[in-house]
Write a protein that holds these residues in place. Sequence first.
Motif, short mmCIF file in Angstrom:
data_model
loop_
_atom_site.label_atom_id
_atom_site.label_comp_id
_atom_site.label_asym_id
_atom_site.label_seq_id
_atom_site.Cartn_x
_atom_site.Cartn_y
_atom_site.Cartn_z
N ASN A 8 9.91 -10.95 -43.29
CA ASN A 8 9.60 -12.37 -43.37
C ASN A 8 8.26 -12.63 -42.68
N ILE A 9 7.55 -13.59 -43.22
CA ILE A 9 6.22 -13.94 -42.74
C ILE A 9 6.19 -15.46 -42.60
N GLU A 10 6.16 -15.92 -41.36
CA GLU A 10 6.22 -17.36 -41.10
C GLU A 10 4.85 -18.00 -41.11
N ASN A 11 4.88 -19.32 -41.20
CA ASN A 11 3.67 -20.13 -41.18
C ASN A 11 4.00 -21.41 -40.42
N ALA A 12 3.01 -21.96 -39.73
CA ALA A 12 3.24 -23.19 -38.98
C ALA A 12 3.75 -24.30 -39.89
N SER A 13 3.35 -24.30 -41.13
CA SER A 13 3.90 -25.19 -42.15
C SER A 13 5.12 -24.47 -42.72
N PHE A 14 6.28 -24.76 -42.18
CA PHE A 14 7.47 -23.94 -42.44
C PHE A 14 7.77 -23.71 -43.91
N GLY A 15 7.44 -24.64 -44.77
CA GLY A 15 7.70 -24.48 -46.20
C GLY A 15 6.91 -23.34 -46.82
N LEU A 16 5.86 -22.89 -46.14
CA LEU A 16 5.05 -21.78 -46.64
C LEU A 16 5.52 -20.43 -46.14
N THR A 17 6.57 -20.41 -45.37
CA THR A 17 7.16 -19.16 -44.88
C THR A 17 7.75 -18.38 -46.05
N ASN A 18 7.65 -17.06 -46.01
CA ASN A 18 8.24 -16.22 -47.05
C ASN A 18 9.28 -15.30 -46.42
N CYS A 19 10.42 -15.20 -47.07
CA CYS A 19 11.52 -14.37 -46.58
C CYS A 19 11.27 -12.89 -46.86
N GLY A 20 11.92 -12.02 -46.12
CA GLY A 20 11.76 -10.59 -46.29
C GLY A 20 12.17 -10.09 -47.67
N GLU A 21 13.25 -10.65 -48.20
CA GLU A 21 13.72 -10.22 -49.52
C GLU A 21 12.66 -10.52 -50.58
N ARG A 22 12.16 -11.74 -50.53
CA ARG A 22 11.16 -12.13 -51.53
C ARG A 22 9.86 -11.37 -51.35
N THR A 23 9.50 -11.05 -50.11
CA THR A 23 8.29 -10.24 -49.90
C THR A 23 8.44 -8.89 -50.59
N ALA A 24 9.58 -8.22 -50.39
CA ALA A 24 9.80 -6.91 -51.03
C ALA A 24 9.80 -7.03 -52.55
N ILE A 25 10.48 -8.04 -53.07
CA ILE A 25 10.55 -8.23 -54.52
C ILE A 25 9.16 -8.52 -55.08
N PHE A 26 8.42 -9.42 -54.44
CA PHE A 26 7.10 -9.78 -54.95
C PHE A 26 6.13 -8.60 -54.86
N LYS A 27 6.27 -7.78 -53.83
CA LYS A 27 5.43 -6.57 -53.75
C LYS A 27 5.71 -5.67 -54.95
N ALA A 28 6.97 -5.44 -55.24
CA ALA A 28 7.34 -4.58 -56.37
C ALA A 28 6.82 -5.15 -57.68
N VAL A 29 7.09 -6.42 -57.91
CA VAL A 29 6.68 -7.05 -59.17
C VAL A 29 5.15 -7.07 -59.28
#
Length: 128
Positions: free
Chosen positions: A41-62
């Motif tokens: 997971n990768i957080e951002n001060a604007s919480f809505g822009l945070t990305n979860c670990g699952e989606r990071t792995a999926i988006f990297k693969a895709v």
Amino acid sequence: MSADLVSLAIEASKKAYVPYSHFPIGAALLTKSGQIFQGCNIENASFGLTNCGERTAIFKAVSEGHLDLEEIAIYGETANPISPCGACRQVMTEFFEPSAKVTLIAKDGRTVEMTVEDLLPYSFKELE
């Protein structure tokens, strides 16, 4: 392969950028061709822009051209095996078969195995 994915998901959580929640999540996924992708997971001060670990792995693969996703393991520093958020469940539904294995991992190493369909029955994709 699940034991390897569990270890890789735990390893991925150590790279999480979580200065606000201090709640690291790691994920590791396996493609049908044998490729493994990790995410955190990768957080951002604007919480809505945070990305979860699952989606990071999926988006990297895709983003690397892999649409043949087979299995995913997700780790969280939780007392019980981590439960993916709704957005991650919907993204998993988009890129995995309903019968794809999902391994959820707690901080003590306990796991629960289920399928993508178990996590999101009657998903939006099924309404097409």
